[in-house]
Design a protein around this motif. Structure first.
Motif, PDB file in Angstrom:
ATOM      1  N   LEU A 151       0.827  -1.210   0.000  1.00 49.26           N
ATOM      2  CA  LEU A 151       0.000   0.000   0.000  1.00 49.26           C
ATOM      3  C   LEU A 151       0.862   1.262   0.000  1.00 49.26           C
ATOM      4  O   LEU A 151       0.552   2.226  -0.696  1.00 49.26           O
ATOM      5  CB  LEU A 151      -0.940   0.009   1.208  1.00 49.26           C
ATOM      6  N   ASN A 182       2.572   1.447  -3.679  1.00 46.06           N
ATOM      7  CA  ASN A 182       1.715   1.520  -4.866  1.00 46.06           C
ATOM      8  C   ASN A 182       0.532   2.468  -4.751  1.00 46.06           C
ATOM      9  O   ASN A 182      -0.234   2.599  -5.697  1.00 46.06           O
ATOM     10  CB  ASN A 182       1.214   0.121  -5.219  1.00 46.06           C
ATOM     11  N   THR A 183       0.351   3.108  -3.626  1.00 44.60           N
ATOM     12  CA  THR A 183      -0.767   4.044  -3.455  1.00 44.60           C
ATOM     13  C   THR A 183      -0.217   5.461  -3.437  1.00 44.60           C
ATOM     14  O   THR A 183       0.671   5.778  -2.644  1.00 44.60           O
ATOM     15  CB  THR A 183      -1.515   3.757  -2.133  1.00 44.60           C
ATOM     16  N   ALA A 220      -2.033   8.904   0.983  1.00 45.06           N
ATOM     17  CA  ALA A 220      -2.285   8.232   2.250  1.00 45.06           C
ATOM     18  C   ALA A 220      -2.823   9.260   3.236  1.00 45.06           C
ATOM     19  O   ALA A 220      -2.466  10.437   3.181  1.00 45.06           O
ATOM     20  CB  ALA A 220      -1.021   7.603   2.795  1.00 45.06           C
ATOM     21  N   ALA A 244     -11.534   3.547  -0.966  1.00 50.55           N
ATOM     22  CA  ALA A 244     -10.253   3.620  -0.253  1.00 50.55           C
ATOM     23  C   ALA A 244     -10.072   2.360   0.574  1.00 50.55           C
ATOM     24  O   ALA A 244     -11.014   1.596   0.766  1.00 50.55           O
ATOM     25  CB  ALA A 244     -10.222   4.850   0.654  1.00 50.55           C
ATOM     26  N   GLN A 245      -8.879   2.160   1.056  1.00 48.35           N
ATOM     27  CA  GLN A 245      -8.583   1.040   1.943  1.00 48.35           C
ATOM     28  C   GLN A 245      -8.203   1.578   3.304  1.00 48.35           C
ATOM     29  O   GLN A 245      -7.449   2.550   3.407  1.00 48.35           O
ATOM     30  CB  GLN A 245      -7.442   0.195   1.398  1.00 48.35           C
TER      31      GLN A 245
END
Length: 117
Positions: free
Chosen positions: A48, A51-52, A55, A79-80
């Motif tokens: 995460l 690759n994201t 944040a 979103a995660q």
């Protein structure tokens, strides 16, 4: 001798300190299942972070579990949310920094304290 001090008539005996307690039971290593679970968490965290593009670090003090559940439901598909123990997050970011030194995980790691997720 200094005046005003009474010395004991018999010599003072100092008893040796008792030996430190040693446990016969060795410290248990985490079992393979626990280690695999931690490794899966570390891999997810590093993935995460690498690759994201964006944040959000939040403070979760005084947030009820129902409110966290509602937030997760609202963010589903958009979103995660990854929460974890501070030590797990810090260790994962440390591992990630070693693998990807240019990803900025050392900066994230410096901000992890309290109920931050």
């Amino acid at each position: 001798l200094a005046q005003g001090f009474d010395l004991p008539s018999s010599p003072v005996r100092l008893e040796p300190a008792p030996p430190p307690r040693v446990s016969c039971i060795p410290e248990a290593m985490p079992n393979a299942e626990k280690l695999a679970k931690k490794q899966k968490y570390f891999d997810k965290l590093v993935d995460l972070c690498v690759n994201t593009p964006n944040a959000l670090i939040i403070c979760a003090d005084f947030v009820a579990s129902k409110q966290m559940q509602d937030i997760r439901m609202e963010l589903r598909g958009k979103a995660q949310v990854l929460m974890g123990k501070n030590t797990m997050i810090r260790k994962g970011l440390e591992i990630g920094h070693l693998l990807h030194p240019d990803a900025g995980m050392d900066t994230l790691r410096a901000n992890i304290r309290g109920n931050i997720g």
